[in-house]
Design a protein around this motif. Structure first.
Motif, short mmCIF file in Angstrom:
data_model
loop_
_atom_site.label_atom_id
_atom_site.label_comp_id
_atom_site.label_asym_id
_atom_site.label_seq_id
_atom_site.Cartn_x
_atom_site.Cartn_y
_atom_site.Cartn_z
N VAL A 1 34.26 40.45 40.22
CA VAL A 1 35.40 39.67 40.71
C VAL A 1 35.01 39.01 42.02
CG1 VAL A 1 37.83 39.72 41.40
CG2 VAL A 1 37.01 41.28 39.62
N GLY A 2 35.25 37.72 42.13
CA GLY A 2 35.04 36.99 43.38
C GLY A 2 36.37 36.44 43.85
N ALA A 3 36.63 36.57 45.14
CA ALA A 3 37.92 36.13 45.70
C ALA A 3 37.68 35.25 46.91
CB ALA A 3 38.78 37.33 46.07
N VAL A 4 38.46 34.16 47.01
CA VAL A 4 38.42 33.27 48.17
C VAL A 4 39.84 33.18 48.73
CG1 VAL A 4 37.80 31.02 49.07
CG2 VAL A 4 36.57 31.95 47.10
N GLU B 1 33.95 38.29 35.57
CA GLU B 1 35.20 38.73 34.95
C GLU B 1 36.41 37.94 35.44
OE1 GLU B 1 35.40 40.89 32.45
OE2 GLU B 1 33.20 40.98 32.50
N CYS B 2 36.51 37.77 36.75
CA CYS B 2 37.71 37.11 37.27
C CYS B 2 37.41 36.43 38.61
CB CYS B 2 38.85 38.13 37.46
SG CYS B 2 40.41 37.40 38.01
N ALA B 3 37.98 35.24 38.80
CA ALA B 3 37.96 34.55 40.08
C ALA B 3 39.38 34.58 40.64
CB ALA B 3 37.48 33.12 39.91
N VAL B 4 39.55 35.18 41.81
CA VAL B 4 40.86 35.27 42.46
C VAL B 4 40.92 34.17 43.52
CG1 VAL B 4 42.41 36.71 43.82
CG2 VAL B 4 41.02 37.74 42.00
N LEU B 5 41.87 33.24 43.36
CA LEU B 5 41.92 32.06 44.21
C LEU B 5 43.30 31.91 44.84
CD1 LEU B 5 40.13 29.54 41.79
CD2 LEU B 5 39.11 30.84 43.67
N ASN B 6 43.29 31.57 46.12
CA ASN B 6 44.54 31.29 46.84
C ASN B 6 45.01 29.89 46.44
OD1 ASN B 6 46.62 30.82 48.61
ND2 ASN B 6 45.36 30.92 50.47
N ALA B 7 46.03 29.85 45.61
CA ALA B 7 46.51 28.57 45.09
C ALA B 7 47.24 27.75 46.16
CB ALA B 7 47.44 28.80 43.90
N ASP C 1 32.74 30.27 35.96
CA ASP C 1 32.60 30.62 34.55
C ASP C 1 33.22 31.98 34.26
OD1 ASP C 1 31.20 28.27 33.85
OD2 ASP C 1 29.31 29.13 34.54
N ALA C 2 33.99 32.51 35.21
CA ALA C 2 34.63 33.80 35.00
C ALA C 2 35.56 33.76 33.79
CB ALA C 2 35.41 34.21 36.24
N LYS C 3 35.71 34.89 33.13
CA LYS C 3 36.56 34.96 31.95
C LYS C 3 38.01 34.65 32.28
CE LYS C 3 33.61 38.53 29.89
NZ LYS C 3 33.54 39.95 29.46
N THR C 4 38.43 35.00 33.50
CA THR C 4 39.83 34.85 33.89
C THR C 4 39.92 34.29 35.30
OG1 THR C 4 40.42 36.78 32.56
CG2 THR C 4 42.04 36.06 34.18
N ILE C 5 40.93 33.45 35.52
CA ILE C 5 41.27 33.02 36.88
C ILE C 5 42.62 33.63 37.24
CG2 ILE C 5 41.90 31.07 38.35
CD1 ILE C 5 39.96 29.35 36.78
N CYS C 6 42.68 34.24 38.40
CA CYS C 6 43.93 34.80 38.90
C CYS C 6 44.34 34.02 40.15
CB CYS C 6 43.79 36.28 39.23
SG CYS C 6 45.29 37.03 39.91
N TYR C 7 45.42 33.26 40.04
CA TYR C 7 45.92 32.51 41.18
C TYR C 7 46.85 33.40 42.01
CZ TYR C 7 44.21 28.21 38.99
OH TYR C 7 43.42 27.23 38.45
N VAL C 8 46.76 33.25 43.32
CA VAL C 8 47.64 33.96 44.24
C VAL C 8 48.45 32.93 44.99
CG1 VAL C 8 47.75 35.50 46.24
CG2 VAL C 8 46.00 35.87 44.48
N THR C 9 49.78 33.09 44.97
CA THR C 9 50.63 32.12 45.67
C THR C 9 51.83 32.82 46.30
OG1 THR C 9 51.94 30.10 45.45
CG2 THR C 9 51.91 31.58 43.55
N MET C 10 52.20 32.35 47.48
CA MET C 10 53.42 32.81 48.13
C MET C 10 54.57 31.84 47.87
SD MET C 10 51.67 34.16 51.68
CE MET C 10 53.16 34.95 52.30
N ASN C 11 54.28 30.83 47.05
CA ASN C 11 55.29 29.83 46.68
C ASN C 11 55.68 30.02 45.23
OD1 ASN C 11 56.84 27.59 46.18
ND2 ASN C 11 55.12 26.13 46.27
N PRO C 12 56.81 30.65 44.95
CA PRO C 12 57.19 30.92 43.56
C PRO C 12 57.45 29.66 42.74
CG PRO C 12 58.98 31.45 45.05
CD PRO C 12 57.79 31.16 45.91
#
Length: 932
Positions: free
Chosen positions: A582-585, A617-623, A636-647
């Motif tokens: 997992v890589g996160a920015v 496996e997953c890239a965690v990105l601050n949307a 090329d990660a299997k999944t992208i997980c977006y993180v947002t404080m804006n619903p």
């Protein structure tokens, strides 16, 4: 032509996802001399020196393409040529590297190029670049050749062979390299532990080690027995296995007497030698035996004299109780034709393209040295003698490939009795990997019928003869060893998370490691203040580069790795691992711009993007950060997980509706809830006010950090309850997160303590100061690193301007290239330009004096925000401060700040204790007995 700068990247970088070297090369006057202008003679000379360049495809992507580039039109420039030469030199030395690219730096620096080329071994790659320059310069016309480019007596052939030997001394040997290759084919990561053949396979607690073909599972006593040739002979003989009769001697006379007792032809060899060194075969007579003793005695104090057994020399390789390869070995020799001398025949044999220097190729060149002379003397020849037609003249008494011998695979024809004999011999000694040296006139017939015998058992058998025989079928000798160390289904790597961003990465990494510990893992953590193994700091300092990552992955305790990955390490040496799970920015903000060629936010984003480019496996990105959001197109990660404080984030909403993974902050009756979405599921995680690090939800930056940490943990497969427990027990005390929003409440005023050193981080803390309930004034101690641009320092000033009642402007201890007073002047000027009054500003250069002034200035009800550089010193200064008129502490407690503590962990424990808290063995804060 000269190298201005060199960077060696160990792993993924801006230039490639594998190891490369980057040179900043100044061609000088040679910028005006592309290859076509240098002429055909120059190109022909280069191709004659390195014929393999003819096969380079370059941009044409076909053999001969690079040669076309040099000859057609105006040709190509020497920076580009250097790239190809550095690659080819490594190929000549036995490495398989192909990648390279060369670009001019910019229009303002004509003749300066960035040259990038692949390497496998660091020293070899660096030396290849340096030798490439010498070769290119040596071929230049004398009129334009730099005066000091090459020595007057420089010889290309000598330099080339010297480079090959240099490279081979540092490269993995053939056996070790075959094991590493087999591991790579199975996806098993590896780390080279020293300059020899010690290699770690796998990570953390799942690791296994090899040293050449000795494994971590090889019993020490078995190695000792195999090295004791006399004891080995006795053990095998006692089991009825075929071995020669032998005696151990310590003198020439003893050797002669032993040979007479044994009778017939004998062999003399070192008691504990290897690689065929010091062995004399088939000798008779006292004088010859004495000479054999002297030869063996150079390698061992004791010498073995044993009966000579006729037959071909065979190496039988046994791994994990099974014979996996059998090879017939023939000593280095020439075959006469009745016309040519032995020296001429050797030269002809060495023209075989399969022969090279050392282990460069499948076969090794023959050498006419002292041992060859001795072998020729035995048959009455010298190097100038002409052997008869078809006469075989041996130049070595042993059949080692490293001395010019040849190998023929006989695995398919070995008799079952001989196979079983080899397996029994290795089991008798107790080896997991072993080689039996067996003499037989015909390996396809049983030793029980035609005779033969075991002359040695080897505890570290070479694989070269099996994986690359001169004749016959290559055998996979390494695969069975790897399968023995890592049986099918056995784990070999630990989950790896890499976290980067301009701000918040240290806190997020610490949160994630804490969550992992709560889940039962033993985490290895790298941060800006050290390396932590299972929560204990083992190395102090800024440890966010590839060296610290290797420390963690090499630790035999850890079963999960959390790697804080900073810009500096990425630009200096790349990442330590080819892939992370997992890589996160977190964000990309203005900091360190104008340094190491990174001048814009877009360029900085490209650097930090490396972390998600290598995520599997997953890239965690601050949307919520546009520069981070764009990175989704580069993973090329299997999944992208977006993180947002804006619903209401439109892109994240569409991502969720498509079944994607996201972490969002949602408003509820009880506050704000961190929520997961995954594959259509809606998963509430935790109210933000229940996370101590968020100061009841007010510290929005730590809300976001917690969301990223939770998202990475979720993507690593950590259970939700463990994530909740980790977040609820992680706080921002100095003990748990030094310099990350630490709060000290034991003065009549509140102190906020932070390491923020760029405008974004400073602005986040200034926002928090506004959200906190403060009955008195707000005071800030502010500074900026000296190596930042003037504009960056002004941005820091703008981040706090108008938000505080008093400003104390200081500088860091290290000026980082600035003049004394310069940082304070720039920040103060910008504060004044932004409407701050002169009487609100105090200019105090020294950090300790500035913090002292802030502490003395604060009154009950005030908030003092301190941005510190020397964290431990400054925190101690804050907790030791006694406000004017404050009552003295009771003696037992007052003594705590005065203690002299050496260990950082002990010091942090004192800090935690002084905050009225202690910690249990899991790191959870618990109230002390008797405290309110």
């Amino acid at each position: 032509m000269r190298i201005l700068d060199r960077s060696v990247y160990q792993g993924p970088s801006l230039y490639a996802h594998f190891p490369v070297i980057r040179l900043e090369l100044d061609l000088g006057e040679l910028e005006h001399w592309p290859t076509a202008k240098l002429g055909p003679a120059y190109i022909d000379g280069l191709l004659a020196a390195l014929p393999g360049l003819r096969e380079h495809g370059c941009s044409y992507r076909e053999p001969g393409g690079f040669e076309r580039r040099m000859r057609e039109g105006e040709g190509t420039w020497l920076g580009h040529v250097l790239e190809h030469v550095a690659i080819e030199l490594q190929n000549v030395a036995g490495e398989n590297v192909t990648f390279g690219k060369t670009r001019s730096v910019d229009d303002n620096r004509p003749g300066v190029y960035t040259v990038v080329y692949e390497y496998n071994e660091r020293e070899e790659g660096v030396a290849a670049g340096e030798l490439a320059i010498k070769l290119l310069c040596s071929l230049l016309p004398e009129a334009i050749r730099p005066a000091d480019a090459v020595p007057a007596d420089w010889d290309w052939a000598h330099a080339r062979d010297g480079f090959i030997r240099y490279a081979q001394r540092r490269a993995l040997g053939p056996s070790t390299a075959s094991l590493v290759k087999a591991a790579e084919q199975r996806g098993i990561p590896w780390l080279r532990m020293n300059d020899q053949s010690l290699v770690q396979l796998g990570h953390g607690k799942y690791q296994q080690r090899i040293q050449a073909t000795v494994t971590g599972k090889t019993p020490h006593i078995a190695v000792e027995l195999a090295s004791d040739k006399e004891e080995t002979n006795k053990i095998l003989g006692a089991l009825g296995l075929p071995v020669p009769r032998q005696e151990l001697v310590q003198s020439e006379e003893g050797a002669a007497r032993a040979a007479r007792r044994l009778g017939g032809l004998v062999v003399t060899k070192p008691y504990n030698g290897n690689h065929g060194r010091g062995i004399s075969i088939g000798i008779t007579g006292d004088e010859a035996v004495r000479a054999g003793f002297r030869e063996a005695h150079q390698h061992s104090r004791s010498v073995i004299v044993e009966t000579y057994m006729a037959g071909d020399d065979h190496r039988l390789l046994v791994v994990n109780g099974e014979l996996v390869a059998a090879t017939r070995r023939t000593p280095g020799h020439v075959v006469g034709d009745g016309a040519k001398t032995i020296a001429q025949l050797v030269e002809i044999v060495n023209q075989d393209p399969r022969r090279g220097v050392g282990h460069e190729k499948v076969l090794t060149r023959l050498v006419l040295d002292a041992q060859a002379s001795m072998m020729m003397e035995r048959v009455g020849y010298t190097a100038d003698s002409v052997p008869k037609p078809d006469e075989v003249v041996y130049l070595r008494s042993t059949a080692n490939l490293s001395t010019g011998g040849t190998a023929t695979d006989v695995t398919d024809i070995i008799h079952p009795d001989n196979r079983d004999m080899a397996v029994r011999a290795i089991k008798a000694i107790g080896l997991d990997v072993g080689g039996v040296d067996f003499l037989s006139t015909n390996i396809a017939e049983s030793y029980k019928s035609i005779g033969g015998g075991i002359c040695e058992v080897n505890a570290a058998p070479g694989f070269r003869m099996h994986v690359a025989p001169s004749e016959g079928t290559p055998r996979d000798a390494a695969g069975p060893v790897i399968d023995m160390l890592f049986p099918p289904g056995a784990p070999y790597r630990v989950p790896i998370a890499a976290i980067t961003g301009t701000n918040g990465k240290t806190t997020t990494a610490r949160m994630l490691a804490h969550i992992a510990k709560m889940a039962g893992y033993t985490p290895g953590l790298t941060t800006t203040d050290g390396v932590y193994i299972d929560g204990q700091r083992t190395v102090e300092g800024d440890m966010t580069g590839p060296v610290s990552a290797r420390m963690v992955l090499a630790d035999p305790q850890i079963d999960i790795a959390v790697l804080e990955t900073a810009r500096g390490g990425l630009l200096r040496a790349g990442m330590a691992v080819r892939h992370v799970d997992v890589g996160a920015v977190l964000n990309v903000q203005s900091d360190h711009l104008g340094m190491k060629g990174i001048d814009t936010l877009e360029q900085l984003a490209e650097v930090k993007r490396i972390v998600v480019e290598v995520a599997t496996e997953c890239a965690v990105l601050n949307a919520d950060d546009p520069n981070v959001l764009k990175m989704s197109g580069y993973t090329d990660a299997k999944t992208i997980c977006y993180v947002t404080m804006n619903p209401a984030h439109a892109l994240v909403r569409e991502h969720i509706r498509a079944g994607g993974r996201a972490c969002a902050l949602e408003a509820g009756v009880n506050g704000q809830m961190i929520t997961f979405y995954d594959k259509g599921s809606h998963i509430p995680l935790l109210w933000t006010h229940l996370i101590p690090a968020t100061l009841e939800g007010r510290a929005l930056h730590n809300v976001q950090n917690a969301m990223v940490a939770a998202s990475v943990a979720f993507s690593l497969g950590i259970k939700l309850d463990a994530i909740r427990q980790g977040l609820r027990t992680f706080d921002t005390t100095f003990f748990q997160a030094p310099g990350r929003m630490n709060v000290f409440n034991e003065h009549p005023f509140k102190v906020l303590f932070d390491y923020g050193h760029n405008a974004h981080a400073v602005g986040v803390m200034a926002d928090l100061a506004q959200r906190l309930d403060v009955s008195g004034r707000r005071i800030v101690v502010i500074a900026g690193p000296g190596d930042r641009r003037d504009e960056d320092l002004r941005e820091i000033a703008r981040a706090v301007a108008g938000r505080f009642d008093r400003y104390i402007v200081r500088r860091d201890d290290s000026l980082r290239g600035r003049e004394s007073g310069e940082v304070v002047k720039i920040i103060s000027a910008e504060l004044l330009a932004r409407g701050v009054r002169e009487d609100q500003i105090s200019r105090i250069e020294d950090e300790q004096e500035a913090i002292e002034a802030g502490l003395k200035m604060a009154r009950p009800g005030d908030l003092l925000l301190v941005f510190a550089d020397a964290l431990i010193r400054s925190w101690k200064q804050i907790i030791k401060f006694r406000p004017e008129g404050a009552p003295e502490l009771p003696p037992a407690r007052a003594a705590v700040p005065e203690m002299r503590v050496v260990e950082p962990a002990a010091e942090e424990a004192i800090h935690a204790a002084m905050e009225g808290m202690v910690r249990d063995e899991r790191g959870i804060s618990i109230a002390r007995e008797g405290d309110d």
